[in-house]
Design a protein around this motif. Structure first.
Motif, PDB file in Angstrom:
ATOM      1  N   LEU A 188       5.446  -4.783  -7.455  1.00  0.00           N
ATOM      2  CA  LEU A 188       4.019  -5.078  -7.363  1.00  0.00           C
ATOM      3  C   LEU A 188       3.679  -6.381  -8.093  1.00  0.00           C
ATOM      4  CD1 LEU A 188       2.502  -1.508  -7.772  1.00  0.00           C
ATOM      5  CD2 LEU A 188       2.510  -2.924  -5.702  1.00  0.00           C
ATOM      6  N   HIS A 189       4.278  -6.591  -9.242  1.00  0.00           N
ATOM      7  CA  HIS A 189       4.024  -7.844  -9.964  1.00  0.00           C
ATOM      8  C   HIS A 189       4.540  -9.048  -9.169  1.00  0.00           C
ATOM      9  CE1 HIS A 189       3.068  -5.344 -13.487  1.00  0.00           C
ATOM     10  NE2 HIS A 189       2.308  -6.379 -13.790  1.00  0.00           N
ATOM     11  N   ARG A 190       5.669  -8.890  -8.522  1.00  0.00           N
ATOM     12  CA  ARG A 190       6.208  -9.971  -7.680  1.00  0.00           C
ATOM     13  C   ARG A 190       5.246 -10.293  -6.541  1.00  0.00           C
ATOM     14  NH1 ARG A 190       9.726 -10.203  -3.028  1.00  0.00           N
ATOM     15  NH2 ARG A 190       9.986  -7.956  -3.043  1.00  0.00           N
ATOM     16  N   MET A 191       4.600  -9.261  -5.998  1.00  0.00           N
ATOM     17  CA  MET A 191       3.705  -9.466  -4.861  1.00  0.00           C
ATOM     18  C   MET A 191       2.388 -10.125  -5.270  1.00  0.00           C
ATOM     19  SD  MET A 191       5.900  -8.630  -2.770  1.00  0.00           S
ATOM     20  CE  MET A 191       5.015  -9.032  -1.284  1.00  0.00           C
ATOM     21  N   LEU A 192       2.105 -10.195  -6.561  1.00  0.00           N
ATOM     22  CA  LEU A 192       0.915 -10.910  -7.036  1.00  0.00           C
ATOM     23  C   LEU A 192       0.990 -12.403  -6.719  1.00  0.00           C
ATOM     24  CD1 LEU A 192       0.373  -9.243 -10.522  1.00  0.00           C
ATOM     25  CD2 LEU A 192      -1.019  -8.915  -8.450  1.00  0.00           C
ATOM     26  N   ASP A 193       2.202 -12.895  -6.460  1.00  0.00           N
ATOM     27  CA  ASP A 193       2.403 -14.307  -6.135  1.00  0.00           C
ATOM     28  C   ASP A 193       2.704 -14.521  -4.658  1.00  0.00           C
ATOM     29  OD1 ASP A 193       2.033 -15.188  -8.779  1.00  0.00           O
ATOM     30  OD2 ASP A 193       4.113 -14.685  -9.272  1.00  0.00           O
ATOM     31  N   ASP A 194       2.507 -13.517  -3.831  1.00  0.00           N
ATOM     32  CA  ASP A 194       2.787 -13.641  -2.403  1.00  0.00           C
ATOM     33  C   ASP A 194       1.874 -14.694  -1.792  1.00  0.00           C
ATOM     34  OD1 ASP A 194       4.312 -11.970  -0.136  1.00  0.00           O
ATOM     35  OD2 ASP A 194       2.336 -12.555   0.638  1.00  0.00           O
TER      36      ASP A 194
ATOM     37  N   GLU B 172      -2.716  -6.344  -6.612  1.00  0.00           N
ATOM     38  CA  GLU B 172      -3.633  -6.365  -7.754  1.00  0.00           C
ATOM     39  C   GLU B 172      -4.387  -5.039  -7.865  1.00  0.00           C
ATOM     40  OE1 GLU B 172      -7.678  -8.755  -8.793  1.00  0.00           O
ATOM     41  OE2 GLU B 172      -5.961  -9.993  -8.185  1.00  0.00           O
ATOM     42  N   ASP B 173      -4.853  -4.536  -6.738  1.00  0.00           N
ATOM     43  CA  ASP B 173      -5.580  -3.256  -6.746  1.00  0.00           C
ATOM     44  C   ASP B 173      -4.718  -2.107  -7.229  1.00  0.00           C
ATOM     45  OD1 ASP B 173      -7.773  -4.607  -5.746  1.00  0.00           O
ATOM     46  OD2 ASP B 173      -7.525  -3.888  -3.684  1.00  0.00           O
ATOM     47  N   LEU B 174      -3.457  -2.081  -6.823  1.00  0.00           N
ATOM     48  CA  LEU B 174      -2.583  -1.001  -7.251  1.00  0.00           C
ATOM     49  C   LEU B 174      -2.212  -1.109  -8.731  1.00  0.00           C
ATOM     50  CD1 LEU B 174      -0.185  -0.439  -4.237  1.00  0.00           C
ATOM     51  CD2 LEU B 174      -1.989   1.059  -5.066  1.00  0.00           C
TER      52      LEU B 174
ATOM     53  N   LEU C 174       0.826  -1.214   0.000  1.00  0.00           N
ATOM     54  CA  LEU C 174       0.000   0.000   0.000  1.00  0.00           C
ATOM     55  C   LEU C 174       0.861   1.266   0.000  1.00  0.00           C
ATOM     56  CD1 LEU C 174      -2.737  -1.135   2.523  1.00  0.00           C
ATOM     57  CD2 LEU C 174      -2.892  -1.030   0.022  1.00  0.00           C
ATOM     58  N   ALA C 175       2.014   1.191   0.658  1.00  0.00           N
ATOM     59  CA  ALA C 175       2.906   2.354   0.728  1.00  0.00           C
ATOM     60  C   ALA C 175       3.528   2.679  -0.627  1.00  0.00           C
ATOM     61  CB  ALA C 175       3.995   2.116   1.776  1.00  0.00           C
ATOM     62  N   LEU C 176       3.465   1.749  -1.555  1.00  0.00           N
ATOM     63  CA  LEU C 176       3.999   2.007  -2.892  1.00  0.00           C
ATOM     64  C   LEU C 176       3.072   2.866  -3.749  1.00  0.00           C
ATOM     65  CD1 LEU C 176       5.519  -1.495  -3.743  1.00  0.00           C
ATOM     66  CD2 LEU C 176       6.762   0.641  -3.285  1.00  0.00           C
ATOM     67  N   ALA C 177       1.865   3.108  -3.298  1.00  0.00           N
ATOM     68  CA  ALA C 177       0.876   3.839  -4.095  1.00  0.00           C
ATOM     69  C   ALA C 177       1.379   5.184  -4.632  1.00  0.00           C
ATOM     70  CB  ALA C 177      -0.414   4.027  -3.295  1.00  0.00           C
ATOM     71  N   PRO C 178       2.102   5.998  -3.854  1.00  0.00           N
ATOM     72  CA  PRO C 178       2.514   7.292  -4.407  1.00  0.00           C
ATOM     73  C   PRO C 178       3.736   7.219  -5.334  1.00  0.00           C
ATOM     74  CG  PRO C 178       3.180   7.151  -2.117  1.00  0.00           C
ATOM     75  CD  PRO C 178       2.379   5.918  -2.428  1.00  0.00           C
ATOM     76  N   PHE C 179       4.296   6.037  -5.513  1.00  0.00           N
ATOM     77  CA  PHE C 179       5.511   5.887  -6.308  1.00  0.00           C
ATOM     78  C   PHE C 179       5.204   5.237  -7.648  1.00  0.00           C
ATOM     79  CE2 PHE C 179       6.695   5.756  -1.834  1.00  0.00           C
ATOM     80  CZ  PHE C 179       7.686   6.733  -1.785  1.00  0.00           C
ATOM     81  N   ASP C 180       6.069   5.470  -8.619  1.00  0.00           N
ATOM     82  CA  ASP C 180       5.932   4.789  -9.897  1.00  0.00           C
ATOM     83  C   ASP C 180       7.308   4.512 -10.463  1.00  0.00           C
ATOM     84  OD1 ASP C 180       6.724   7.301 -10.730  1.00  0.00           O
ATOM     85  OD2 ASP C 180       4.881   7.774 -11.766  1.00  0.00           O
ATOM     86  N   GLY C 181       7.318   3.805 -11.549  1.00  0.00           N
ATOM     87  CA  GLY C 181       8.577   3.454 -12.189  1.00  0.00           C
ATOM     88  C   GLY C 181       8.711   1.948 -12.318  1.00  0.00           C
TER      89      GLY C 181
END
Length: 185
Positions: A165-171, A181-183, A151-158
């Motif tokens: 975020l893609h790695r965390m889809l398999d957490d 997924e939401d982000l 959730l803390a990654l929301a204000p960041f991009d790149g």
């Protein structure tokens, strides 16, 4: 004591600051805040209280008093004070470099997981690029910290953020996967 705040009786609330009981002192701070009479010097004095409950209340109330330096509270020996100081730091306008550096240190190395979680959340709320590496490191911590880090990654991009975020889809934690997924949506 609590009634003094509801009644706007700042004098009665202020008298509670000198009570022998830490609970009364903490309640007096909240009563002063409710009465609209809490000021920076009172909070600074409370940050030096010998009881953690009073210091915790002081850092909680300091969220709306950016003139109060929370650097020392971020290094308090009581984890409950550190956790609240991290939360308060994230509730304030963009943090100064000292606060951001302290939050990075907390997020990556504090022994208490609640302190790490609060620091990660504060870094995300601040959105300061200096905190990104610590947030990304939180993705490898315990499930509640991983959820908070996503959730803390929301204000960041790149690309680094997208890859994380893609790695965390398999957490293994469903809530972590859902947050990622939401982000990405």
């Amino acid at each position: 004591m609590a009634l003094a705040g509801h009644r706007g009786d700042a004098a009665a609330a202020r008298a509670g600051l000198d009570d022998d009981d830490a609970g009364v002192r903490a309640t007096a701070l909240a009563a002063l805040d409710r009465a609209g009479s809490l000021d920076g010097p009172t909070l600074v004095a409370a940050l030096g209280d010998p009881e953690a409950a009073v210091r915790r209340r002081a850092v909680q109330l300091a969220a709306t008093h950016p003139e109060v330096d929370l650097s020392a509270a971020l290094a308090d020996p009581a984890p409950e004070v550190v956790e609240m100081a991290a939360w308060s730091s994230g509730e304030r306008p963009a943090g100064d470099s000292t606060v951001v550096e302290a939050l990075v240190g907390l997020a990556t190395s504090h022994e208490d997981p609640l302190c790490r979680e609060a620091a990660v959340a504060a870094l995300g709320a601040l959105g300061d690029p200096r905190g990104l590496a610590a947030i990304l490191a939180g993705l490898d911590d315990r499930p509640p910290i991983r959820r908070r880090a996503v959730l803390a990654l929301a204000p960041f991009d790149g690309p680094e953020v997208d890859a994380a975020l893609h790695r965390m889809l398999d957490d293994r934690d469903r809530q972590v996967r859902q947050a990622a997924e939401d982000l990405l949506a």
